[in-house]
Write a protein that holds these residues in place. Structure first.
Motif, mmCIF file in Angstrom:
data_model
loop_
_atom_site.group_PDB
_atom_site.id
_atom_site.type_symbol
_atom_site.label_atom_id
_atom_site.label_comp_id
_atom_site.label_asym_id
_atom_site.label_seq_id
_atom_site.Cartn_x
_atom_site.Cartn_y
_atom_site.Cartn_z
ATOM 1 N N ASN A 41 0.911 -1.395 -0.085
ATOM 2 C CA ASN A 41 0.014 0.073 -0.017
ATOM 3 C C ASN A 41 0.958 0.985 -0.022
ATOM 4 O O ASN A 41 2.093 1.105 0.477
ATOM 5 C CB ASN A 41 -0.710 -0.072 1.151
ATOM 6 C CG ASN A 41 -2.068 -1.215 1.362
ATOM 7 O OD1 ASN A 41 -2.685 -1.277 0.402
ATOM 8 N ND2 ASN A 41 -1.909 -1.981 2.332
ATOM 9 N N GLY A 42 0.275 2.426 -0.486
ATOM 10 C CA GLY A 42 1.193 3.699 -0.446
ATOM 11 C C GLY A 42 2.128 3.595 -1.772
ATOM 12 O O GLY A 42 2.924 4.898 -1.699
ATOM 13 N N LYS A 43 2.181 2.860 -2.693
ATOM 14 C CA LYS A 43 3.280 2.949 -3.633
ATOM 15 C C LYS A 43 2.986 4.158 -4.683
ATOM 16 O O LYS A 43 3.893 5.204 -4.810
ATOM 17 C CB LYS A 43 3.229 1.880 -4.491
ATOM 18 C CG LYS A 43 3.811 0.500 -3.965
ATOM 19 C CD LYS A 43 4.166 -0.385 -5.017
ATOM 20 C CE LYS A 43 2.903 -0.828 -5.762
ATOM 21 N NZ LYS A 43 1.948 -1.641 -5.101
ATOM 22 N N GLY A 44 1.545 4.538 -4.788
ATOM 23 C CA GLY A 44 1.307 5.586 -6.137
ATOM 24 C C GLY A 44 1.536 6.778 -5.236
ATOM 25 O O GLY A 44 2.273 7.787 -5.946
ATOM 26 N N SER A 45 1.073 7.194 -3.930
ATOM 27 C CA SER A 45 0.983 8.400 -3.721
ATOM 28 C C SER A 45 2.686 8.695 -3.076
ATOM 29 O O SER A 45 3.309 9.737 -3.276
ATOM 30 C CB SER A 45 0.341 8.695 -2.315
ATOM 31 O OG SER A 45 0.514 7.674 -1.403
ATOM 32 N N THR A 154 12.443 1.832 -2.111
ATOM 33 C CA THR A 154 11.545 1.565 -0.822
ATOM 34 C C THR A 154 10.584 0.709 -0.833
ATOM 35 O O THR A 154 10.216 0.045 -1.961
ATOM 36 C CB THR A 154 11.063 2.957 -0.708
ATOM 37 O OG1 THR A 154 10.077 3.040 0.476
ATOM 38 C CG2 THR A 154 9.862 3.245 -1.925
ATOM 39 N N VAL A 155 10.390 0.202 0.344
ATOM 40 C CA VAL A 155 9.133 -0.805 0.523
ATOM 41 C C VAL A 155 8.063 0.033 1.277
ATOM 42 O O VAL A 155 8.410 0.068 2.628
ATOM 43 C CB VAL A 155 9.605 -2.108 1.150
ATOM 44 C CG1 VAL A 155 8.438 -3.024 1.454
ATOM 45 C CG2 VAL A 155 10.699 -2.873 0.143
ATOM 46 N N ASP A 176 10.684 -10.399 -0.821
ATOM 47 C CA ASP A 176 10.585 -10.321 -2.513
ATOM 48 C C ASP A 176 10.634 -8.784 -2.882
ATOM 49 O O ASP A 176 11.375 -8.511 -3.918
ATOM 50 C CB ASP A 176 9.280 -10.934 -2.947
ATOM 51 C CG ASP A 176 8.925 -10.841 -4.462
ATOM 52 O OD1 ASP A 176 9.055 -9.953 -5.189
ATOM 53 O OD2 ASP A 176 8.844 -12.111 -4.865
ATOM 54 N N LYS A 177 9.940 -7.994 -2.370
ATOM 55 C CA LYS A 177 10.107 -6.512 -2.727
ATOM 56 C C LYS A 177 11.276 -6.048 -2.496
ATOM 57 O O LYS A 177 11.787 -5.129 -3.192
ATOM 58 C CB LYS A 177 8.771 -5.772 -2.130
ATOM 59 C CG LYS A 177 7.524 -6.541 -1.957
ATOM 60 C CD LYS A 177 6.430 -5.727 -1.253
ATOM 61 C CE LYS A 177 5.003 -6.318 -1.289
ATOM 62 N NZ LYS A 177 4.541 -5.925 -2.676
ATOM 63 N N ILE A 187 17.387 0.782 0.973
ATOM 64 C CA ILE A 187 16.128 0.473 0.955
ATOM 65 C C ILE A 187 15.513 1.255 2.207
ATOM 66 O O ILE A 187 15.716 1.027 3.411
ATOM 67 C CB ILE A 187 15.522 -1.009 0.908
ATOM 68 C CG1 ILE A 187 16.092 -1.818 -0.201
ATOM 69 C CG2 ILE A 187 14.277 -1.267 0.652
ATOM 70 C CD1 ILE A 187 16.119 -3.347 -0.090
ATOM 71 N N ILE A 188 14.509 2.084 2.005
ATOM 72 C CA ILE A 188 13.727 2.671 2.943
ATOM 73 C C ILE A 188 12.384 2.009 3.202
ATOM 74 O O ILE A 188 11.650 1.919 2.213
ATOM 75 C CB ILE A 188 13.772 4.228 2.611
ATOM 76 C CG1 ILE A 188 14.799 5.099 2.453
ATOM 77 C CG2 ILE A 188 12.772 5.036 3.766
ATOM 78 C CD1 ILE A 188 14.557 6.174 1.708
ATOM 79 N N TYR A 189 12.296 1.514 4.276
ATOM 80 C CA TYR A 189 11.018 0.728 4.598
ATOM 81 C C TYR A 189 9.863 1.452 5.701
ATOM 82 O O TYR A 189 10.369 2.340 6.276
ATOM 83 C CB TYR A 189 11.565 -0.442 5.816
ATOM 84 C CG TYR A 189 12.263 -1.499 4.844
ATOM 85 C CD1 TYR A 189 11.622 -2.528 4.075
ATOM 86 C CD2 TYR A 189 13.538 -1.455 4.960
ATOM 87 C CE1 TYR A 189 12.322 -3.475 3.415
ATOM 88 C CE2 TYR A 189 14.510 -2.412 4.163
ATOM 89 C CZ TYR A 189 13.764 -3.488 3.249
ATOM 90 O OH TYR A 189 14.657 -4.338 2.758
ATOM 91 N N GLY A 190 8.644 1.207 5.254
ATOM 92 C CA GLY A 190 7.723 1.931 5.805
ATOM 93 C C GLY A 190 7.577 1.387 7.294
ATOM 94 O O GLY A 190 7.938 0.592 7.674
#
Length: 438
Positions: A41-45, A154-155, A176-177, A187-190
């Motif tokens: 979730n949140g990829k688009g924005s 980012t994930v 995987d991501k 990688i920046i993780y949420g």
């Protein structure tokens, strides 16, 4: 646009590499100029925020996202403008010709998403874009974005989605991501990945990939959320920004804005070290403030107040619902709900039903699930609610207007992307049946 199935046969990496070579894509240049956005979730924005910051900085900035909402052109943007029809048609013809030749040579079927990724690469390269933001389709290990070789990714979040492809546990899904990031990258993780930190750190260690987490290395503080606007304080390494204004609604958008900001800052430090601090901060402030991303808690009408949300996973739906109540209050809502046929009705209904006492259940023209099943599920999960059925989006829109007028209620449309977008189309006087989705 492409006469291809949604997905190709098997793993696409080798045939995609050949396709990019056939199209004379300079992958080394893509690697240096691109970041990749993965997540549940949140990829688009997040991608939109990041591209907006790059544009505010002065870069010719590209953005590749999916899905589109109203027109396929939305997927390919340069400096905020969708690709023109003529350019889209011409490039699609070139991609189709290349794919036809390679399909015969390799005996493999390409997928439409692969074709669109290749089109984006060619369009952005021909336009000499200086900064490019690519949103992954599914996962990262076998998604076309892996071919970019991005060292800054980012994930945004992890949830149980596409488990048949990504794995049956959150550890497998986040792994995987994470594989969209090349060795030696970061990688920046949420925030919702935080409980997976021990696994992630060890998973990335042997690839020399740095693991950075929102709330730890990327600080989000002093959050303020209201209908009139929202802001937060941001800290990442030497960058400390107070009161960053965010145009998109919902507390979760502060989280996405923080990821996007750190993503851009990290990429800039790697590719152009020593840039002016004041210029960077000005770009971040302007970029976040000017970002627009339709579909997420989007107000489509004021009388009655009507808000749509395209979230389609239980976690994403809960986040948006919490933000809706935080901003606008918990009372006086009518829920218009529809679930896509390939989603789990029970889980999505469980995220929505308890929060509303008036519910209209419907079905989108595109991939709409059974409204009778959804109605029965809503009634079982909230026996006190008034739940009615509207077989089509058009009927749901009409019923919502009638109920809103008689009860003096506001309208919230949620449960799936196609439900929300088709409702918005009807509200704007368009024919929802004519929308073409991928």
């Amino acid at each position: 646009m492409f006469d291809l199935p949604k997905y190709g046969e098997g793993i696409c990496l080798a045939r995609m590499a050949e396709l990019l070579e056939a199209l004379a894509i300079d992958r080394a240049r893509l690697r240096e100029r691109s970041v990749a956005v993965t997540g549940s979730n949140g990829k688009g924005s997040t991608a939109a925020f990041c591209a907006s910051i790059g544009r505010a900085y002065g870069f010719r900035t590209a953005l590749f996202t999916s899905p589109h909402l109203f027109r396929i052109n939305e997927r390919f943007q340069i400096d905020g403008a969708p690709i023109p029809d003529a350019a889209l048609k011409e490039l699609a013809g070139r991609i189709t010709t290349a794919i036809d030749g390679l399909s015969k040579k390799r005996g493999e079927q390409f997928g439409a998403f692969e074709a669109m990724f290749a089109l984006a690469c060619r369009y952005f390269q021909e336009s000499d874009c200086e900064f490019m933001v690519f949103e992954a389709g599914i996962g990262g290990r076998y998604d076309p974005v892996r071919l970019l070789g991005c060292r800054i990714t980012t994930v945004t979040s992890v949830d149980y989605e596409h488990v048949e492809l990504l794995g049956q546990s959150l550890e497998l899904i986040v792994s995987d991501k994470s594989d969209a990031c090349a060795s030696g990258g970061a990688i920046i993780y949420g925030e919702n990945c935080h409980h997976l930190r021990p696994h992630v750190v060890e998973y990335n260690r042997n690839r020399d990939v740095e693991s950075l987490f929102v709330r730890d290395e990327v600080r989000v503080e002093s959050e303020s959320v209201a209908a009139t606007g929202q802001s937060f304080d941001f800290k990442f390494r030497d960058h400390h920004y107070c009161s960053l204004d965010v145009a998109l609604a919902g507390a979760f958008q502060l989280h996405n804005a923080a990821i996007a900001t750190a993503l851009f800052l990290h990429w800039l430090e790697r590719t152009r070290p020593g840039e002016a601090v004041s210029r960077i901060e000005a770009a971040v402030r302007t970029g976040l403030r000017e970002t627009r991303w339709p579909g997420r808690l989007e107000t489509i009408a004021q009388d009655p107040l009507t808000i749509i949300d395209v979230g389609h996973t239980p976690d994403g739906i809960r986040q948006s619902l919490a933000a809706l109540k935080q901003i606008y209050g918990e009372r006086d809502w009518i829920l218009v709900a529809g679930v896509s046929s390939d989603k789990k009705t029970e889980e999505i209904a469980d995220a929505l039903a308890p929060a509303f006492d008036t519910i209209i259940c419907t079905s989108a023209h595109h991939k709409g699930g059974d409204p009778v099943e959804l109605t029965a599920t809503m009634r079982r999960l909230n026996p006190q609610a008034h739940v009615e059925i509207a077989a089509t989006i058009e009927q749901a829109f009409s019923a919502s207007q009638t109920l809103s007028a008689s009860l003096k209620r506001r309208i919230y449309v949620a449960g799936g992307l196609f439900t929300a977008i088709e409702f918005a189309a009807v509200a704007r006087g368009l024919d929802a049946k004519e929308l073409v989705f991928f």
